[in-house]
Design an enzyme around this catalytic site. Sequence first.
Site, PDB file in Angstrom:
ATOM      1  N   SER A  66      -7.689  -2.736  -6.428  1.00  0.00           N
ATOM      2  CA  SER A  66      -6.438  -2.511  -5.557  1.00  0.00           C
ATOM      3  C   SER A  66      -5.886  -4.179  -5.728  1.00  0.00           C
ATOM      4  O   SER A  66      -5.119  -4.439  -5.467  1.00  0.00           O
ATOM      5  CB  SER A  66      -5.913  -1.769  -4.087  1.00  0.00           C
ATOM      6  OG  SER A  66      -7.335  -1.718  -3.300  1.00  0.00           O
ATOM      7  N   HIS A 122      -5.438   3.264  -8.619  1.00  0.00           N
ATOM      8  CA  HIS A 122      -5.079   2.626  -9.798  1.00  0.00           C
ATOM      9  C   HIS A 122      -4.746   2.447 -11.520  1.00  0.00           C
ATOM     10  O   HIS A 122      -3.938   1.846 -11.882  1.00  0.00           O
ATOM     11  CB  HIS A 122      -4.953   0.841  -9.152  1.00  0.00           C
ATOM     12  CG  HIS A 122      -4.544   0.913  -7.559  1.00  0.00           C
ATOM     13  ND1 HIS A 122      -3.180   0.434  -7.311  1.00  0.00           N
ATOM     14  CD2 HIS A 122      -5.166   0.603  -6.620  1.00  0.00           C
ATOM     15  CE1 HIS A 122      -2.663  -0.055  -6.394  1.00  0.00           C
ATOM     16  NE2 HIS A 122      -3.141   0.022  -5.905  1.00  0.00           N
ATOM     17  N   LYS A 150       0.723   6.401  -6.214  1.00  0.00           N
ATOM     18  CA  LYS A 150       0.757   5.997  -6.804  1.00  0.00           C
ATOM     19  C   LYS A 150       2.073   5.727  -8.122  1.00  0.00           C
ATOM     20  O   LYS A 150       2.896   5.939  -7.758  1.00  0.00           O
ATOM     21  CB  LYS A 150      -0.282   4.977  -7.122  1.00  0.00           C
ATOM     22  CG  LYS A 150      -0.521   4.609  -5.842  1.00  0.00           C
ATOM     23  CD  LYS A 150      -2.081   3.439  -5.547  1.00  0.00           C
ATOM     24  CE  LYS A 150      -2.483   3.525  -3.997  1.00  0.00           C
ATOM     25  NZ  LYS A 150      -3.534   3.373  -4.158  1.00  0.00           N
TER      26      LYS A 150
HETATM   27  C1  PLP Z   1      -4.067   3.530  -2.604  1.00  0.00           C
HETATM   28  C2  PLP Z   1      -5.870   4.403  -2.957  1.00  0.00           C
HETATM   29  C3  PLP Z   1      -6.071   5.079  -2.741  1.00  0.00           C
HETATM   30  C4  PLP Z   1      -5.921   6.554  -1.479  1.00  0.00           C
HETATM   31  O1  PLP Z   1      -4.806   6.320  -1.701  1.00  0.00           O
HETATM   32  P1  PLP Z   1      -3.242   7.840  -0.734  1.00  0.00           P
HETATM   33  O2  PLP Z   1      -2.777   8.353  -2.395  1.00  0.00           O
HETATM   34  O3  PLP Z   1      -2.521   6.398  -0.926  1.00  0.00           O
HETATM   35  O4  PLP Z   1      -4.350   7.939   0.223  1.00  0.00           O
HETATM   36  C5  PLP Z   1      -7.244   5.136  -3.077  1.00  0.00           C
HETATM   37  N1  PLP Z   1      -8.765   4.134  -3.604  1.00  0.00           N
HETATM   38  C6  PLP Z   1      -8.049   3.282  -4.052  1.00  0.00           C
HETATM   39  C7  PLP Z   1      -8.676   2.485  -4.755  1.00  0.00           C
HETATM   40  C8  PLP Z   1      -6.160   3.423  -3.337  1.00  0.00           C
HETATM   41  O5  PLP Z   1      -6.593   1.766  -4.305  1.00  0.00           O
END
Ligand code: PLP
Length: 397
Positions: A184, A212, A243
């Site tokens: 990320s 992602h 996301k």
């Molecule tokens: C954003 C993210 C999460 C968490 O996801 P949410 O739905 O925002 O809680 C988990 N793993 C990775 C790699 C992320 O980038």
Amino acid sequence: MSQPAPLAYLRAQLDEIRAAGSFQRLRELEGPCQPISRYDGREVINLASNNYLGLANHPKLKEAAIAATREFGVGSGAVRTISGTMAMHTELERRIAAFKNVEACVVFQSGFTANAGTVSAVLGKDDHIISDELNHASIIDGCRLSRAKIHVFRHADAADAEAKLAALDGVPGRKLLITDGVFSMDGDIGPLPALVELAGRYGAIMMVDDAHASGVLGRNGRGTVDHFGLHGRVDIQVGTLSKSIGVLGGYVCGSRDLIDYLHHRARPFLFSTSHPPAVTAACLAAFDLLEQEPERIAALWENTRYFQAALNRLGFHTGRTETPITPILVGDARTAHAFSAALFENGLLATGIGFPTVPEGKARIRTIVTATHTRAHLDRALEILARTGRSMDLLRP
Ligand SMILES: *Cc1c(COP(=O)(O)O)cnc(C)c1O
């Protein structure tokens, strides 16, 4: 005798954060999340969201959320296992399982709880986790909650992962090999084919967090497993609905047994209330769009290539990105936050990120273009980045 306020030490810690130039006030979004958004009274080009496909404010998702609210109300009334499972919750899980080409799926309140709840449920204190050093915080927390022994391998380094696995050969306990699909903070893709091969060879459970990658990589955004053609070879796939899907939530995909087990042992699933109807209905509408309008993903990649090529021509360091996540490396946290603040004044939102989110000396601003940015938005963003970067001496000669 009067005692000092028991939380007084927090002030001292905050002073340290301020002294490091890392203190953050939360910016307020005054309207929907979209390519040009209004924050703190200013219209800015928004390069700071994870709204890859522009679904967070899509009319079809909004209509689905409103219709579901009218018919089913605003809350589910309970956790899933008591009385809070609605037909639409199950429908979304069937939908995601089919999309990902797996037997079954369970949706959690967030990607964070999906990771933390799953890792801690599947492993125990006699087990071993082999984990990439840059894996997401929610994986790290899940590993800690499981009380398994944690063996960290160098970032994206399958040879180092193999050394860790080889050292554990013959040692009792289950092994879990775990990686982010797309990282990320850097935007690089994990070495999934090599890790899958290792997991098979050493008898480890293979788990990938595609937060992602879902909606970004693979056919119609099916993620890294599809991108690399590894169907059937990854035991646990995690994704997020927060996301590219544009709403909120996380999910775990795998065998029917894995999902049935999580229904009984994953603590966020058991002890925290299920999604409101609006969230689930909007997610279902998003999967319709992923399947019907793959051109959104094509536009995302087209914008990514255009933006990254221009940044590199300007002389910015974008690191090892292979995806729409585009860091602009600047060095220390103070510079990153100052650059971000100057960009905002000039009409562009890109978050400054420093230690401890990224290693010391690797501070950056992180940008993410979306499918819905126009060429004009990107050109304007590039002009602001060039002007601001030049004034702060951040461009390679
Ligand atoms: C954003 C993210 C999460 C968490 O996801 P949410 O739905 O925002 O809680 C988990 N793993 C990775 C790699 C992320 O980038």
